[in-house]
Design a protein around this motif. Structure first.
Motif, short mmCIF file in Angstrom:
data_model
loop_
_atom_site.label_atom_id
_atom_site.label_comp_id
_atom_site.label_asym_id
_atom_site.label_seq_id
_atom_site.Cartn_x
_atom_site.Cartn_y
_atom_site.Cartn_z
N UNK A 4 0.83 -1.20 0.00
CA UNK A 4 0.00 0.00 0.00
C UNK A 4 0.87 1.25 0.00
N UNK A 5 1.92 1.25 0.83
CA UNK A 5 2.82 2.40 0.87
C UNK A 5 3.53 2.60 -0.46
N UNK A 6 3.92 1.50 -1.10
CA UNK A 6 4.57 1.59 -2.40
C UNK A 6 3.63 2.17 -3.44
N UNK A 7 2.38 1.75 -3.44
CA UNK A 7 1.41 2.28 -4.40
C UNK A 7 1.13 3.75 -4.15
N UNK A 8 1.00 4.14 -2.89
CA UNK A 8 0.76 5.55 -2.58
C UNK A 8 1.94 6.41 -3.02
N UNK A 9 3.16 5.95 -2.74
CA UNK A 9 4.34 6.69 -3.14
C UNK A 9 4.46 6.79 -4.66
N UNK A 10 4.16 5.71 -5.38
CA UNK A 10 4.27 5.75 -6.84
C UNK A 10 3.22 6.67 -7.44
N UNK A 11 2.01 6.70 -6.88
CA UNK A 11 0.98 7.62 -7.38
C UNK A 11 1.39 9.06 -7.09
N UNK A 12 1.94 9.33 -5.91
CA UNK A 12 2.39 10.67 -5.57
C UNK A 12 3.50 11.13 -6.52
N UNK A 13 4.48 10.27 -6.78
CA UNK A 13 5.57 10.65 -7.67
C UNK A 13 5.09 10.84 -9.10
#
Length: 124
Positions: A4-13
């Motif tokens: 979940x953290x990886x997906x949130x970070x990738x969407x933010x970037x």
């Protein structure tokens, strides 16, 4: 949780890269130092369409006065000089990294317990 953290970070970037590379203009119309209209798609509507009586009549500024209104624009110019970063490893760096990872991960492997078969036998 890590996924979940990886997906949130990738969407933010992704949104950050999209925002920095896209050009846009925001038009704002102010009357009496208050924002009356905001438009991203075209020109901001002037206050002629929104004639209202000011709440405080002691101010010098009123909506009927044309000189106290202003239109400002915010322009975001996109960044088009993105570069793809590539790093090439030479053979010495590759050998070092391979040896480092091998020795580092071998620290965390569990040792197998070996049974000594001599204990169950009688001495000669």
């Amino acid at each position: 949780m890590k996924r979940i953290c990886t997906k949130i970070l990738s969407i933010f970037l992704t949104c950050t890269v999209l925002f920095t590379t896209t050009s846009f203009t925001a038009n704002m119309h102010f009357c009496c130092s208050k924002l009356v209209s905001l438009s991203v798609t075209g020109e901001a509507k002037p206050c002629d369409e929104k004639l209202q009586k000011p709440e405080n009549t002691t101010k010098k500024c009123s909506l009927e006065q044309k000189d106290c209104c202003s239109t400002d624009s915010f322009i975001n110019i996109g960044n088009d000089d993105l570069r793809k970063v590539s790093s090439e490893l030479d053979s010495h760096a590759f050998v070092f990294l391979k040896a480092f990872f091998h020795s580092y991960f071998s620290l965390f492997q569990e040792l197998e317990l070996k049974t000594v078969s001599v204990i169950n036998h009688d001495p000669p």
